[in-house]
Design an enzyme around this catalytic site. Structure first.
Site, short mmCIF file in Angstrom:
data_model
loop_
_atom_site.label_atom_id
_atom_site.label_comp_id
_atom_site.label_asym_id
_atom_site.label_seq_id
_atom_site.Cartn_x
_atom_site.Cartn_y
_atom_site.Cartn_z
N MET A 1 40.68 42.61 40.51
CA MET A 1 39.84 43.80 40.34
C MET A 1 38.63 43.74 41.26
SD MET A 1 39.87 44.99 36.39
CE MET A 1 39.04 46.53 36.70
N PRO A 2 38.85 44.03 42.54
CA PRO A 2 37.72 44.03 43.47
C PRO A 2 36.69 45.11 43.12
CG PRO A 2 39.73 44.77 44.57
CD PRO A 2 40.11 44.35 43.19
N HIS A 3 35.44 44.74 43.30
CA HIS A 3 34.32 45.66 43.05
C HIS A 3 33.16 45.19 43.93
CE1 HIS A 3 34.28 42.34 40.18
NE2 HIS A 3 32.96 42.37 40.27
N GLY A 4 32.13 46.00 43.99
CA GLY A 4 31.00 45.69 44.87
C GLY A 4 30.09 44.60 44.33
#
Length: 144
Positions: free
Chosen positions: A60-63
């Protein structure tokens, strides 16, 4: 605006590496108006600091934390990668890009984690034949 819509779902994705997957997931969030392009760079930066692979075939890539002000609305993008993509020695088959306003980040993250922790639900997601079918699984398993 729903956090997950058909235009933010891609089935049968082929990517060369996790950064291509992260950029693709981020670009879907940009196109939907949730975040500016600069947020995608922050997603890549976040991955360089620490893997966003959560286990059970899910990343779950996120900033980064400092990219929070860039987020215009909460959104989620979903990539199904049948051949998998290497996330630091682990293989992700489901890559979910996430941009969340305020405290919604943890809420969405935990809802998704609970959904895919059920092996049966994860298999249904990965076997989805259409964007609508995938969204329906998320809608019944999460409070979207």
């Amino acid at each position: 605006m729903s956090i997950l819509t058909k235009d933010k779902v891609k089935l049968n994705v082929k990517v060369n590496d996790k950064f291509e997957a992260i950029r693709m997931a981020g670009d879907l969030l940009v196109q939907a108006g949730h975040v500016p392009q600069a947020y995608v760079d922050k997603m890549v930066e976040r991955e360089q600091v620490s893997s966003t692979y959560l286990g059970a075939g899910l990343a779950m890539p996120h900033g980064t934390n400092d990219s929070k002000p860039l987020i215009q609305s909460t959104g989620m993008s979903v990539l199904v990668v049948p051949d998998g993509v290497d996330f630091g020695g682990e293989t992700a088959y489901l890559v979910i890009g996430l941009a969340a306003v305020g405290d919604e980040h943890m809420e969405v993250l935990s809802s998704v984690a609970v959904l895919v922790s059920e092996d049966e639900d994860m298999q249904r997601i990965l076997a989805s034949k259409s964007e609508e079918e995938l969204i329906a699984i998320f809608e019944e398993g999460m409070d979207l």
